[in-house]
Write a protein that holds these residues in place. Structure first.
Motif, mmCIF file in Angstrom:
data_model
loop_
_atom_site.group_PDB
_atom_site.id
_atom_site.type_symbol
_atom_site.label_atom_id
_atom_site.label_comp_id
_atom_site.label_asym_id
_atom_site.label_seq_id
_atom_site.Cartn_x
_atom_site.Cartn_y
_atom_site.Cartn_z
ATOM 1 N N GLU A 151 0.852 -1.188 0.000
ATOM 2 C CA GLU A 151 0.000 0.000 0.000
ATOM 3 C C GLU A 151 0.881 1.229 0.000
ATOM 4 O O GLU A 151 1.780 1.360 0.824
ATOM 5 N N TYR A 152 0.602 2.131 -0.926
ATOM 6 C CA TYR A 152 1.372 3.359 -1.084
ATOM 7 C C TYR A 152 0.405 4.541 -1.019
ATOM 8 O O TYR A 152 -0.654 4.501 -1.627
ATOM 9 N N THR A 153 0.803 5.572 -0.296
ATOM 10 C CA THR A 153 -0.071 6.745 -0.182
ATOM 11 C C THR A 153 0.300 7.790 -1.227
ATOM 12 O O THR A 153 1.453 7.873 -1.649
ATOM 13 N N PHE A 154 -0.697 8.546 -1.625
ATOM 14 C CA PHE A 154 -0.470 9.737 -2.435
ATOM 15 C C PHE A 154 -1.240 10.863 -1.779
ATOM 16 O O PHE A 154 -2.196 10.635 -1.042
ATOM 17 N N SER A 155 -0.798 12.096 -2.008
ATOM 18 C CA SER A 155 -1.408 13.211 -1.288
ATOM 19 C C SER A 155 -1.289 14.492 -2.093
ATOM 20 O O SER A 155 -0.603 14.557 -3.113
ATOM 21 N N CYS A 156 -1.948 15.518 -1.571
ATOM 22 C CA CYS A 156 -1.826 16.855 -2.150
ATOM 23 C C CYS A 156 -0.479 17.443 -1.720
ATOM 24 O O CYS A 156 0.249 16.830 -0.936
ATOM 25 N N GLY A 157 -0.161 18.614 -2.191
ATOM 26 C CA GLY A 157 1.111 19.237 -1.866
ATOM 27 C C GLY A 157 1.285 19.539 -0.391
ATOM 28 O O GLY A 157 2.401 19.596 0.108
ATOM 29 N N MET A 158 0.180 19.728 0.348
ATOM 30 C CA MET A 158 0.249 20.041 1.776
ATOM 31 C C MET A 158 0.062 18.802 2.650
ATOM 32 O O MET A 158 0.014 18.910 3.870
ATOM 33 N N ASN A 159 -0.127 17.647 2.036
ATOM 34 C CA ASN A 159 -0.339 16.369 2.727
ATOM 35 C C ASN A 159 -1.602 16.383 3.599
ATOM 36 O O ASN A 159 -1.678 15.696 4.602
ATOM 37 N N MET A 160 -2.605 17.172 3.198
ATOM 38 C CA MET A 160 -3.864 17.230 3.937
ATOM 39 C C MET A 160 -4.906 16.293 3.321
ATOM 40 O O MET A 160 -5.734 15.737 4.024
ATOM 41 N N VAL A 161 -4.888 16.158 2.007
ATOM 42 C CA VAL A 161 -5.819 15.285 1.296
ATOM 43 C C VAL A 161 -5.013 14.092 0.821
ATOM 44 O O VAL A 161 -3.987 14.245 0.160
ATOM 45 N N ARG A 162 -5.481 12.890 1.169
ATOM 46 C CA ARG A 162 -4.686 11.684 0.880
ATOM 47 C C ARG A 162 -5.516 10.621 0.180
ATOM 48 O O ARG A 162 -6.735 10.602 0.292
ATOM 49 N N GLY A 163 -4.799 9.750 -0.477
ATOM 50 C CA GLY A 163 -5.393 8.575 -1.093
ATOM 51 C C GLY A 163 -4.425 7.416 -0.934
ATOM 52 O O GLY A 163 -3.290 7.576 -0.498
ATOM 53 N N THR A 164 -4.886 6.226 -1.320
ATOM 54 C CA THR A 164 -4.077 5.028 -1.191
ATOM 55 C C THR A 164 -4.041 4.285 -2.496
ATOM 56 O O THR A 164 -5.076 4.077 -3.131
ATOM 57 N N LEU A 165 -2.843 3.854 -2.878
ATOM 58 C CA LEU A 165 -2.651 3.007 -4.055
ATOM 59 C C LEU A 165 -2.314 1.615 -3.537
ATOM 60 O O LEU A 165 -1.279 1.427 -2.898
ATOM 61 N N GLU A 166 -3.208 0.666 -3.775
ATOM 62 C CA GLU A 166 -2.975 -0.718 -3.338
ATOM 63 C C GLU A 166 -2.439 -1.501 -4.534
ATOM 64 O O GLU A 166 -3.112 -1.630 -5.547
#
Length: 169
Positions: A151-166
């Motif tokens: 599982e790898y995370t991705f986020s906005c430039g401020m790391n406030m909005v996140r998602g996950t790449l499984e």
């Protein structure tokens, strides 16, 4: 999921407005000549007390559901020829915010940004050394090949909005 967030925001604004209107009405009925050092109890009609209590409990329930019981929606990338593709809407968050792909196969993610907030101007995939600007009302394509499952995370430039790449093996 974004619709629920917006509905919750609007409900909290309505509740806050009701509380402010009620307190302003109560304050306007007081006579300014009667100032004392003690607190006075302001009598409210029973229906107002019930409405405020019910609205407060409803908001507490909504917050509990949002943070404890709502599950992020996962979406499997579709396979086209030799590439796995998925379109992601950027509007107050990432939709979908959980992406499932297979390892060892190229991935093409197409981010379409509708939200004008500065936080969402960039998307970061730190585990893949990817940083991409997301122009407003345009599609930005990110291509990479995940080699290891996990599982790898991705986020906005401020790391406030996140998602996950499984990544599955």
């Amino acid at each position: 999921m974004l619709k629920h967030r917006k509905i919750g925001f609007y409900l909290s604004q309505i509740l806050l407005s009701l509380i402010l209107v009620t307190s302003v009405q109560a304050a306007s009925t007081e006579s300014p000549s009667q100032s004392t050092d003690k607190f006075r109890q302001i009598q409210q009609p029973i229906p107002v007390k019930i409405a405020i209590t019910t609205a407060g409990l409803g908001l507490i329930g909504l917050e509990l559901w949002w943070f404890m019981f709502s599950k992020p929606k996962a979406k499997q990338a579709t396979k086209t020829e030799d590439t796995q593709e998925l379109q992601i809407l950027v509007d107050g968050g990432y939709e979908p915010n959980r992406i499932t792909v297979n390892s060892g196969q190229p991935v093409r993610l197409q981010f379409y940004r509708k939200d004008p907030s500065h936080c969402l101007e960039k998307v970061l995939f730190p585990d893949f050394n990817i940083s991409k600007d997301l122009p407003l009302d345009k599609t930005t394509t990110i291509e990479f090949t995940p080699e290891k499952p996990g599982e790898y995370t991705f986020s906005c430039g401020m790391n406030m909005v996140r998602g996950t790449l499984e990544v599955r093996g």
